[in-house]
Design a protein around this motif. Structure first.
Motif, PDB file in Angstrom:
ATOM      1  N   SER A 119     -12.627  -2.249  -0.557  1.00 45.74           N
ATOM      2  CA  SER A 119     -12.334  -1.958  -1.967  1.00 45.74           C
ATOM      3  C   SER A 119     -10.840  -1.694  -2.154  1.00 45.74           C
ATOM      4  O   SER A 119     -10.293  -1.886  -3.235  1.00 45.74           O
ATOM      5  CB  SER A 119     -13.138  -0.744  -2.438  1.00 45.74           C
ATOM      6  N   GLY A 120     -10.185  -1.231  -1.088  1.00 42.18           N
ATOM      7  CA  GLY A 120      -8.762  -0.934  -1.149  1.00 42.18           C
ATOM      8  C   GLY A 120      -8.473   0.518  -1.497  1.00 42.18           C
ATOM      9  O   GLY A 120      -7.330   0.954  -1.479  1.00 42.18           O
ATOM     10  N   LYS A 121      -9.524   1.262  -1.800  1.00 46.81           N
ATOM     11  CA  LYS A 121      -9.324   2.647  -2.260  1.00 46.81           C
ATOM     12  C   LYS A 121      -8.685   3.538  -1.200  1.00 46.81           C
ATOM     13  O   LYS A 121      -7.817   4.351  -1.493  1.00 46.81           O
ATOM     14  CB  LYS A 121     -10.664   3.247  -2.681  1.00 46.81           C
ATOM     15  N   THR A 122      -9.132   3.386   0.046  1.00 47.22           N
ATOM     16  CA  THR A 122      -8.603   4.209   1.120  1.00 47.22           C
ATOM     17  C   THR A 122      -7.098   4.002   1.273  1.00 47.22           C
ATOM     18  O   THR A 122      -6.319   4.963   1.274  1.00 47.22           O
ATOM     19  CB  THR A 122      -9.305   3.880   2.459  1.00 47.22           C
ATOM     20  N   LEU A 123      -6.699   2.731   1.373  1.00 46.88           N
ATOM     21  CA  LEU A 123      -5.280   2.437   1.587  1.00 46.88           C
ATOM     22  C   LEU A 123      -4.446   2.762   0.364  1.00 46.88           C
ATOM     23  O   LEU A 123      -3.304   3.213   0.485  1.00 46.88           O
ATOM     24  CB  LEU A 123      -5.098   0.973   1.967  1.00 46.88           C
ATOM     25  N   HIS A 124      -4.989   2.552  -0.789  1.00 46.19           N
ATOM     26  CA  HIS A 124      -4.278   2.873  -2.016  1.00 46.19           C
ATOM     27  C   HIS A 124      -3.900   4.356  -2.026  1.00 46.19           C
ATOM     28  O   HIS A 124      -2.757   4.730  -2.288  1.00 46.19           O
ATOM     29  CB  HIS A 124      -5.158   2.545  -3.225  1.00 46.19           C
ATOM     30  N   TYR A 125      -4.861   5.166  -1.684  1.00 45.40           N
ATOM     31  CA  TYR A 125      -4.639   6.607  -1.631  1.00 45.40           C
ATOM     32  C   TYR A 125      -3.658   6.971  -0.520  1.00 45.40           C
ATOM     33  O   TYR A 125      -2.709   7.737  -0.724  1.00 45.40           O
ATOM     34  CB  TYR A 125      -5.977   7.323  -1.418  1.00 45.40           C
TER      35      TYR A 125
ATOM     36  N   LEU B 145      -1.336   5.166   0.884  1.00 43.83           N
ATOM     37  CA  LEU B 145       0.023   4.726   0.595  1.00 43.83           C
ATOM     38  C   LEU B 145       0.724   5.701  -0.326  1.00 43.83           C
ATOM     39  O   LEU B 145       1.915   5.973  -0.183  1.00 43.83           O
ATOM     40  CB  LEU B 145       0.017   3.331  -0.040  1.00 43.83           C
ATOM     41  N   GLU B 146      -0.024   6.216  -1.274  1.00 49.54           N
ATOM     42  CA  GLU B 146       0.539   7.196  -2.195  1.00 49.54           C
ATOM     43  C   GLU B 146       0.993   8.442  -1.431  1.00 49.54           C
ATOM     44  O   GLU B 146       2.126   8.906  -1.570  1.00 49.54           O
ATOM     45  CB  GLU B 146      -0.545   7.597  -3.193  1.00 49.54           C
ATOM     46  N   VAL B 147       0.108   8.958  -0.609  1.00 47.29           N
ATOM     47  CA  VAL B 147       0.399  10.159   0.170  1.00 47.29           C
ATOM     48  C   VAL B 147       1.574   9.929   1.121  1.00 47.29           C
ATOM     49  O   VAL B 147       2.490  10.746   1.215  1.00 47.29           O
ATOM     50  CB  VAL B 147      -0.849  10.585   0.988  1.00 47.29           C
ATOM     51  N   LEU B 148       1.557   8.793   1.821  1.00 44.67           N
ATOM     52  CA  LEU B 148       2.560   8.539   2.851  1.00 44.67           C
ATOM     53  C   LEU B 148       3.919   8.185   2.261  1.00 44.67           C
ATOM     54  O   LEU B 148       4.957   8.601   2.780  1.00 44.67           O
ATOM     55  CB  LEU B 148       2.090   7.434   3.802  1.00 44.67           C
ATOM     56  N   SER B 149       3.949   7.452   1.165  1.00 50.40           N
ATOM     57  CA  SER B 149       5.254   7.095   0.601  1.00 50.40           C
ATOM     58  C   SER B 149       5.955   8.311   0.000  1.00 50.40           C
ATOM     59  O   SER B 149       7.182   8.357  -0.046  1.00 50.40           O
ATOM     60  CB  SER B 149       5.155   5.942  -0.403  1.00 50.40           C
TER      61      SER B 149
END
Ligand code: IMP
Ligand code: MG
Length: 181
Positions: free
Chosen positions: A103-109, A111-115
């Motif tokens: 779904s992309g939800k995990t990575l979307h979240y 990326l937000e945290v890590l960036s």
């Protein structure tokens, strides 16, 4: 275990080739950079172990654990950090290593945290990509294989924590999780 697999999608040999190719690309792109590979536990552990040895430039590694699925086959949309990184990200060229982009939800979240932690750069490397299932707009910078919308296990990927040790990636028989054939 084997009897629960409907079809082998990526054999041991195909996985080796796929990982070698990804390693070549990453080595080219990260020459002279400050590479930090972050594996998202637990699914990407097998991929990470092979990929880091296919990378020929210096790199550091770290691990992070998030929960998105619980134990089942459908995403809950809830992402929680279970284990955070040990390394601070400032100055690093971060490569997030994932098993599968669904779904992309995990990575979307993530990326937000890590960036927000200000790495020098941030990219995604996923072994598998199921673009048909995407619910948020996100794309991998490096992707091993695009696969159809089916639940797969093996080479680190699980169903209820099982099948991670299969040396190939296979489609799980829907009868195993009570779905339709
Ligand atoms: P997303 O947030 O929906 O992109 O889900 C990503 C995570 O869900 C992956 O890191 C896997 O742990 C899990 N996942 C998604 N699809 C599959 C699958 O086909 N087999 C096993 N795990 C999966
Ligand atoms: Mg999982």
């Amino acid at each position: 275990m084997q009897e629960d697999i409907k079809e082998v999608l990526l054999s041991r040999e195909q996985l080796q080739e796929t990982v070698a190719e990804l390693g070549r690309k990453i080595s080219e792109d990260y020459r002279g950079k400050n590479l930090l590979m972050v594996s998202v536990l637990k699914g990407s552990v097998v991929f990470m172990a092979d990929l880091m040895r296919a990378v020929e430039v210096p790199c550091r590694i770290d691990f992070m654990s998030v929960s998105s699925y619980g134990a089942g086959v459908k995403t809950s949309g809830v992402v929680k950090i279970i284990k955070d990184l040990d390394i601070a990200l400032e100055g690093f060229d971060l490569l997030v290593v994932e098993d599968i982009l669904d779904s992309g939800k995990t990575l979307h979240y993530l990326l937000e945290v890590l960036s927000a932690r200000r790495p020098k750069s941030i990219r995604i490397c996923t072994l598998l990509d199921k673009p048909d299932r995407r619910q948020v707009p996100i794309a991998a910078d490096y992707s091993g294989a695009v696969i159809p919308d089916a639940f797969v296990v093996g080479y680190g990927l699980d169903y209820h924590e099982k099948y991670r040790n299969l040396p190939y990636v296979g489609i799980l028989k829907p009868s195993v999780y009570g779905g339709e054939e």
